[in-house]
Design a protein around this motif. Structure first.
Motif, PDB file in Angstrom:
ATOM      1  N   UNK A 222       0.676  -1.080   0.001  1.00  0.00           N
ATOM      2  CA  UNK A 222      -0.083  -0.088  -0.127  1.00  0.00           C
ATOM      3  C   UNK A 222       0.851   1.334  -0.208  1.00  0.00           C
ATOM      4  N   UNK A 223       1.866   1.302   0.457  1.00  0.00           N
ATOM      5  CA  UNK A 223       2.972   2.326   0.721  1.00  0.00           C
ATOM      6  C   UNK A 223       3.384   2.446  -0.876  1.00  0.00           C
ATOM      7  N   UNK A 224       3.609   1.403  -1.407  1.00  0.00           N
ATOM      8  CA  UNK A 224       4.258   1.464  -3.000  1.00  0.00           C
ATOM      9  C   UNK A 224       3.442   1.985  -3.846  1.00  0.00           C
ATOM     10  N   UNK A 225       2.014   1.474  -3.801  1.00  0.00           N
ATOM     11  CA  UNK A 225       0.888   2.012  -4.538  1.00  0.00           C
ATOM     12  C   UNK A 225       0.388   3.419  -4.315  1.00  0.00           C
ATOM     13  N   UNK A 226       0.509   3.836  -3.139  1.00  0.00           N
ATOM     14  CA  UNK A 226       0.204   5.378  -2.661  1.00  0.00           C
ATOM     15  C   UNK A 226       1.230   6.380  -2.760  1.00  0.00           C
ATOM     16  N   UNK A 227       2.394   5.912  -3.422  1.00  0.00           N
ATOM     17  CA  UNK A 227       3.535   6.670  -3.496  1.00  0.00           C
ATOM     18  C   UNK A 227       3.286   7.633  -4.797  1.00  0.00           C
ATOM     19  N   UNK A 228       4.125   8.712  -4.697  1.00  0.00           N
ATOM     20  CA  UNK A 228       4.027   9.851  -5.619  1.00  0.00           C
ATOM     21  C   UNK A 228       4.511   9.439  -7.061  1.00  0.00           C
ATOM     22  N   UNK A 229       5.178   8.217  -7.066  1.00  0.00           N
ATOM     23  CA  UNK A 229       5.494   7.858  -8.528  1.00  0.00           C
ATOM     24  C   UNK A 229       4.365   7.268  -9.381  1.00  0.00           C
ATOM     25  N   UNK A 230       4.435   7.647 -10.900  1.00  0.00           N
ATOM     26  CA  UNK A 230       3.640   7.197 -11.682  1.00  0.00           C
ATOM     27  C   UNK A 230       3.851   5.943 -11.977  1.00  0.00           C
ATOM     28  N   UNK A 231       3.234   4.836 -11.743  1.00  0.00           N
ATOM     29  CA  UNK A 231       3.460   3.352 -11.687  1.00  0.00           C
ATOM     30  C   UNK A 231       3.096   2.895 -13.191  1.00  0.00           C
ATOM     31  N   UNK A 232       3.940   2.122 -13.757  1.00  0.00           N
ATOM     32  CA  UNK A 232       3.384   1.450 -15.116  1.00  0.00           C
ATOM     33  C   UNK A 232       2.399   0.838 -14.831  1.00  0.00           C
ATOM     34  N   UNK A 262     -11.342  -2.999  -9.250  1.00  0.00           N
ATOM     35  CA  UNK A 262     -10.075  -2.230  -9.769  1.00  0.00           C
ATOM     36  C   UNK A 262      -9.196  -2.841 -10.835  1.00  0.00           C
ATOM     37  N   UNK A 263      -9.072  -4.147 -10.495  1.00  0.00           N
ATOM     38  CA  UNK A 263      -8.262  -5.024 -11.326  1.00  0.00           C
ATOM     39  C   UNK A 263      -9.013  -5.034 -12.664  1.00  0.00           C
ATOM     40  N   UNK A 264     -10.435  -5.256 -12.399  1.00  0.00           N
ATOM     41  CA  UNK A 264     -11.082  -5.630 -13.731  1.00  0.00           C
ATOM     42  C   UNK A 264     -10.910  -4.184 -14.685  1.00  0.00           C
ATOM     43  N   UNK A 265     -10.801  -3.090 -14.078  1.00  0.00           N
ATOM     44  CA  UNK A 265     -10.593  -1.875 -14.807  1.00  0.00           C
ATOM     45  C   UNK A 265      -9.305  -1.648 -15.558  1.00  0.00           C
ATOM     46  N   UNK A 266      -8.201  -2.433 -14.556  1.00  0.00           N
ATOM     47  CA  UNK A 266      -7.161  -2.182 -15.111  1.00  0.00           C
ATOM     48  C   UNK A 266      -6.710  -3.000 -16.456  1.00  0.00           C
ATOM     49  N   UNK A 267      -7.551  -4.269 -16.109  1.00  0.00           N
ATOM     50  CA  UNK A 267      -7.503  -5.164 -17.310  1.00  0.00           C
ATOM     51  C   UNK A 267      -7.972  -4.856 -18.786  1.00  0.00           C
ATOM     52  N   UNK A 268      -8.850  -3.742 -18.790  1.00  0.00           N
ATOM     53  CA  UNK A 268      -9.396  -3.096 -20.012  1.00  0.00           C
ATOM     54  C   UNK A 268      -8.307  -2.559 -20.978  1.00  0.00           C
ATOM     55  N   UNK A 269      -7.041  -2.284 -20.048  1.00  0.00           N
ATOM     56  CA  UNK A 269      -6.053  -1.558 -20.961  1.00  0.00           C
ATOM     57  C   UNK A 269      -4.718  -2.661 -21.740  1.00  0.00           C
ATOM     58  N   UNK A 270      -5.217  -3.598 -21.135  1.00  0.00           N
ATOM     59  CA  UNK A 270      -4.345  -4.624 -21.822  1.00  0.00           C
ATOM     60  C   UNK A 270      -4.875  -5.230 -23.157  1.00  0.00           C
ATOM     61  N   UNK A 271      -3.938  -5.342 -24.077  1.00  0.00           N
ATOM     62  CA  UNK A 271      -3.945  -6.180 -25.300  1.00  0.00           C
ATOM     63  C   UNK A 271      -4.666  -7.487 -25.247  1.00  0.00           C
ATOM     64  N   UNK A 272      -4.126  -8.365 -24.307  1.00  0.00           N
ATOM     65  CA  UNK A 272      -4.644  -9.621 -23.998  1.00  0.00           C
ATOM     66  C   UNK A 272      -5.742  -9.491 -22.939  1.00  0.00           C
ATOM     67  N   UNK A 273      -6.848  -8.869 -23.191  1.00  0.00           N
ATOM     68  CA  UNK A 273      -7.897  -8.538 -22.560  1.00  0.00           C
ATOM     69  C   UNK A 273      -8.540  -9.937 -22.017  1.00  0.00           C
ATOM     70  N   UNK A 274      -8.676 -10.801 -22.982  1.00  0.00           N
ATOM     71  CA  UNK A 274      -9.304 -12.182 -22.892  1.00  0.00           C
ATOM     72  C   UNK A 274      -8.726 -12.974 -21.819  1.00  0.00           C
ATOM     73  N   UNK A 275      -7.345 -12.938 -21.891  1.00  0.00           N
ATOM     74  CA  UNK A 275      -6.524 -13.792 -21.028  1.00  0.00           C
ATOM     75  C   UNK A 275      -6.801 -13.193 -19.467  1.00  0.00           C
TER      76      UNK A 275
END
Length: 573
Positions: A222-232, A262-275
């Motif tokens: 949670x510290x990592x994900x809430x950091x100020x860095x723009x994560x890939x 949240x994972x569901x929303x992130x997966x929409x940006x993947x090219x392998x959305x089906x997988x």
């Protein structure tokens, strides 16, 4: 005729003297130019010297230095390689330094295959050179040769234990070889230093996760994900997956469902959305199972894994329901769903339902299904959170990929012939050295413990071998830093110089004790350093330091203490 010959000789000697004097003057002029920063003038003078003598080692060395400083890396490599081909050392350089420099320069060019070749040759000469060990470990790690890299990380940690980036990568390599329990304490020791390093936070969280410390894993992630860095996207997706499982373990299903969304929303940006959809569907099934919503889990199976369910068909039925019944997971969920319904009926009707034979059979089936379902859950978990995703996100960037094994085997495989001097081998292969130690009474399976009991003459031979392997050239073995320890055959001392720098004198002391070493004894060792006029003392001991001695050592960098366990790799090298 005699006087004519004498005149000719004298003339030749005079000409040679004048030429040598002139060359010496030009060399000094070039060196002054280097010191003043006029590299072009120095380059011109040394090039002129090289035209007169293509094998002028001093000119070649200086030309390599100048081109290296000017950033002309291929040119610098060319001059150093020419010196290697000549094979002649001088007061300016050693063969080790040439191999080392060429290896490091090839790394700067991104040609790690050539770099590894030269660095291994430098390692053969001095197996304790810090930067050489560091670079070899880094190359092998970056090429995914993890187990090979581990031996160099282990050896390098003896000298580089205070270099945090090296230890962090060592821990990463341990994780990739499934030695997470060893990696975790290393990472914990670096937490304050790397508290804002994203790679470190992911490594630490993953290590906690794999050792079942789910709350700490969640806190760090949670510290990592809430950091100020723009994560890939890939890092964010992996981090949220880990949090999802941590909240599953905490039975906080509400937040777990939010993370799944949240994972569901992130997966929409993947090219392998089906997988990704299938991966997330399985995660939702596990969530519903943990919640006890077996019917919902079965519906998710119907919606997204129809083919897998159908492939398990063994009977003659053709309906969807008959095909679904062949799924192992589906059958387990169906049993638990039916048992849950029976429990609800029993709660409504009273205890009479429990008395039936069918209910007792179903209850036993449900207990068995829960055990098997937990096994399915563990199998799913091992494929849902993987070290491969960690590697995909944080692996070192490389310019090329290659197989390092042939290069390693070329230099590290046991040699059939030994280089000999006065009829005795100077360098021993690994297997031969182990055989020698066994003859001396040192057990390769437990060298530190057996070191306590070997006879004193064998002990002194082992210490000399160890000093050489760790990069020290013995100058004298008659020094007695501690006559009492020497008299009891518990200690042996060597006055040495570093092979990499013969200007650095070292006292190499080995103590085979069982009692903790106090700070007073370490103070006495430093007094010996003044007596023998050495730069530092290296002490290897089979016993540990007292707490007071450990604190004392932190402020006295002139003395390096190594526990025998730290140098086992050298004893078995």
């Amino acid at each position: 005729m005699f006087w004519f010959t004498v005149a000719i000789v004298l003339a030749g000697l005079t000409a040679y003297f004048l030429y040598a004097t002139m060359q010496e003057g030009k060399t000094k002029q070039a060196q002054r130019a280097v010191e003043s920063g006029d590299l072009d003038t120095a380059l011109s003078i040394f090039m002129e010297s090289l035209r007169h003598d293509p094998n002028n080692v001093e000119a070649l060395w200086h030309l390599g230095n100048i081109n290296e400083e000017k950033g002309l890396i291929p040119e610098a490599i060319g001059y150093y390689v020419k010196l290697i081909e000549i094979g002649k050392e001088s007061k300016l350089f050693t063969m080790f330094e040439l191999y080392r420099r060429v290896g490091l320069l090839y790394r700067r060019l991104g040609r790690d295959n050539d770099a590894l070749d030269y660095l291994l040759q430098a390692y053969q000469i001095i197996p304790s050179a810090k930067d050489v060990i560091r670079e070899i470990a880094d190359i092998l790690f970056s090429q995914k040769s993890f187990f090979r890299a581990l031996s160099f990380f282990e050896k390098g940690a003896v000298f580089l234990k205070d270099e945090a980036p090296f230890i962090k990568q060592y821990a990463f390599c341990l994780i990739m070889t499934d030695k997470v329990e060893m990696a975790l304490p290393m990472l914990e020791a670096l937490e304050k230093m790397f508290s804002h390093d994203i790679e470190f936070l992911f490594l630490l969280s993953f290590a906690y996760f794999k050792t079942a410390a789910y709350q700490r894993a969640r806190e760090i992630m949670e510290i990592a994900l809430n950091s100020n860095f723009s994560l890939p996207l890939s890092m964010m997706y992996f981090g949220v997956k880990l949090l999802f499982v941590c909240y599953l373990y905490a039975k906080n299903y509400e937040i777990a469902k939010q993370l799944w969304d949240q994972l569901k929303n992130l997966s929409l940006n993947y090219t392998d959305e089906g997988e990704r959809q299938r991966e997330l569907s399985m995660a939702l099934i596990m969530l519903r199972t943990k919640q006890g919503y077996y019917e919902n889990a079965m519906e998710e199976l119907k919606a997204n894994f129809q083919k897998e369910i159908a492939s398990g068909e063994t009977g003659g039925g053709s309906t969807l329901e008959s095909k679904q019944s062949q799924s192992f997971l589906y059958k387990l969920l169906a049993i638990l769903h039916r048992y849950k319904k029976e429990q609800e009926k029993e709660a409504y009707m009273g205890s009479s339902a429990k008395q039936t034979l069918d209910y007792a059979r179903l209850e036993n089936e449900a207990k068995d299904a829960m055990v098997k379902l937990d096994q399915v859950y563990q199998q799913w978990l091992s494929s849902f959170i993987t070290k491969e995703e960690l590697w995909a996100n944080f692996r070192p960037k490389v310019s090329l990929t290659f197989d390092p094994i042939p290069i390693l085997e070329k230099y590290l495989a046991p040699k059939e012939k030994l280089k000999k001097s006065s009829g005795k081998p100077e360098h021993l292969s690994r297997n031969e050295k182990q055989g020698k130690y066994e003859t001396l009474g040192l057990n390769p399976n437990n060298p530190c413990e057996s070191l306590l009991s070997v006879d004193f003459p064998s002990f002194t031979i082992i210490v000399r071998e160890l000093a050489s392997d760790m990069g020290y050239r013995v100058l004298s073995q008659v020094v007695k830093v501690d006559p009492h320890a020497y008299g009891e055959a518990k200690g042996f001392d060597l006055l040495c110089e570093e092979k990499a720098d013969n200007r650095s004198r070292v006292l190499f002391c080995v103590r085979r004790w069982t009692e903790p070493i106090g700070s007073i004894y370490l103070t006495n060792l430093l007094s010996a350093a003044k007596e023998f006029d050495v730069e530092r003392i290296v002490m290897v001991a089979t016993s540990s330091l007292s707490q007071e001695a450990e604190r004392w050592l932190e402020t006295n960098k002139k003395l390096q203490y190594l526990n025998c366990e730290d140098i086992i790799s050298f004893l078995l090298n």
